[in-house]
Write a protein that holds these residues in place. Structure first.
Motif, PDB file in Angstrom:
ATOM      1  N   THR A 165       6.276   6.260  -1.523  1.00  0.00           N
ATOM      2  CA  THR A 165       6.802   5.122  -0.709  1.00  0.00           C
ATOM      3  C   THR A 165       5.720   3.913  -0.807  1.00  0.00           C
ATOM      4  OG1 THR A 165       7.965   6.549   0.903  1.00  0.00           O
ATOM      5  CG2 THR A 165       7.338   4.194   1.644  1.00  0.00           C
ATOM      6  N   VAL A 166       6.140   2.565  -1.095  1.00  0.00           N
ATOM      7  CA  VAL A 166       5.206   1.349  -0.943  1.00  0.00           C
ATOM      8  C   VAL A 166       5.644   0.724   0.366  1.00  0.00           C
ATOM      9  CG1 VAL A 166       4.735  -0.787  -1.953  1.00  0.00           C
ATOM     10  CG2 VAL A 166       5.075   1.210  -3.279  1.00  0.00           C
ATOM     11  N   THR A 174       0.717  -1.195   0.155  1.00  0.00           N
ATOM     12  CA  THR A 174      -0.030  -0.013   0.119  1.00  0.00           C
ATOM     13  C   THR A 174       0.997   1.291   0.048  1.00  0.00           C
ATOM     14  OG1 THR A 174      -0.301   0.093   2.331  1.00  0.00           O
ATOM     15  CG2 THR A 174      -1.835  -1.195   1.331  1.00  0.00           C
ATOM     16  N   GLY A 175       0.276   2.387  -0.372  1.00  0.00           N
ATOM     17  CA  GLY A 175       1.242   3.595  -0.135  1.00  0.00           C
ATOM     18  C   GLY A 175       1.190   4.207   1.287  1.00  0.00           C
ATOM     19  N   TRP A 176       2.396   4.868   1.392  1.00  0.00           N
ATOM     20  CA  TRP A 176       2.561   5.450   2.848  1.00  0.00           C
ATOM     21  C   TRP A 176       3.302   6.897   2.472  1.00  0.00           C
ATOM     22  CZ3 TRP A 176       0.635   5.304   7.227  1.00  0.00           C
ATOM     23  CH2 TRP A 176       1.334   5.897   8.387  1.00  0.00           C
ATOM     24  N   ASP A 177       2.948   7.694   3.466  1.00  0.00           N
ATOM     25  CA  ASP A 177       3.695   9.154   3.365  1.00  0.00           C
ATOM     26  C   ASP A 177       4.407   9.597   4.466  1.00  0.00           C
ATOM     27  OD1 ASP A 177       1.851   9.146   5.335  1.00  0.00           O
ATOM     28  OD2 ASP A 177       0.613  10.751   4.387  1.00  0.00           O
ATOM     29  N   ALA A 205      10.698   1.438  -1.057  1.00  0.00           N
ATOM     30  CA  ALA A 205       9.793   0.224  -0.322  1.00  0.00           C
ATOM     31  C   ALA A 205      10.231   0.224   1.010  1.00  0.00           C
ATOM     32  CB  ALA A 205       9.714  -1.073  -1.383  1.00  0.00           C
ATOM     33  N   LEU A 206       9.166  -0.078   1.945  1.00  0.00           N
ATOM     34  CA  LEU A 206       9.458  -0.399   3.214  1.00  0.00           C
ATOM     35  C   LEU A 206       8.723  -1.170   3.577  1.00  0.00           C
ATOM     36  CD1 LEU A 206       9.008   3.210   4.972  1.00  0.00           C
ATOM     37  CD2 LEU A 206      11.091   2.112   4.300  1.00  0.00           C
TER      38      LEU A 206
END
Length: 208
Positions: A119-120, A98-101, A157-158
């Motif tokens: 960021t994913v 998912t997306g993250w900010d 990516a995290l």
């Protein structure tokens, strides 16, 4: 099959061989499913995803990274951040992101998708129990990271993982960011980061 022909008593019997029909194997497979296919997940895949996830994680940690509702929600909101590996039409491995900010992952990241971010957050990578120890985990991760590198505006990516999985992700090109602030069932995790468009690991390895 042969057929005997003996039209005259003065002629020796002889045999005509019935022509054998040869089936083109390519034509024969025309209507079969692809032997192996990588594609984004859809809500129609959610139950298969959850069954694989549940079998893989419940026996280890007691709960799944994603509930069935969250699987439906995420593959519906951001299917482009997921990837499934299908063999003969059956799901054998998958990744959901998912997306993250934010710079680091927080507890909120476990249940939220933030659209249009660089960021994913990779929530889960799981392989069907009958397909483990075949290198499918590392192959799927390689394909996923290569795929993400072509998605516009994505930079990194995290993910979080347990300590014993850190070498697997380091081998895939991730770097350690330290202990994660996220805790699940009193379990502690390490946060890992992969820079997209950088030095992706250049070959598919078989470490998982």
């Amino acid at each position: 099959m042969t057929q005997q022909v003996s039209g005259s008593p003065f002629l020796k019997p002889f045999f005509l061989r019935t022509p054998v029909r040869v089936v083109n194997p390519l034509r024969q497979r025309r209507h079969t499913l692809p032997a192996s296919e990588f594609r984004n997940l859809t809500p129609q895949d959610a139950i298969s995803v959850f069954e694989i996830e549940r079998e893989a994680f419940v026996s280890v940690s007691g709960e799944c990274p994603l509930t069935l509702d969250e699987v439906f929600n995420f593959v519906g909101q951001c299917p482009e951040l997921s990837l499934g590996w299908f063999e003969e039409g059956q799901l054998v491995a998958f990744i959901i992101g998912t997306g993250w900010d934010k710079e680091r992952l927080s507890q909120e990241a476990m249940t939220r998708h933030v659209p249009d971010t660089p960021t994913v957050h990779i929530h889960v990578l799981s392989v069907h129990r009958h397909c483990r120890q075949q290198g499918k985990g590392s192959i799927l991760l390689w394909r996923y990271l290569q795929y993400l590198s072509y998605v516009p505006d994505l930079c990194r990516a995290l993910l979080i993982c347990e300590d014993f999985l850190v070498p697997f992700y380091v081998k895939a090109g991730f770097k350690e960011k330290g202990t994660s602030a996220i805790s699940i069932c009193n379990m502690q995790f390490q946060e890992m980061e992969f820079t997209l468009g950088g030095q992706a690991f250049a070959r598919r390895n078989s470490g998982c």
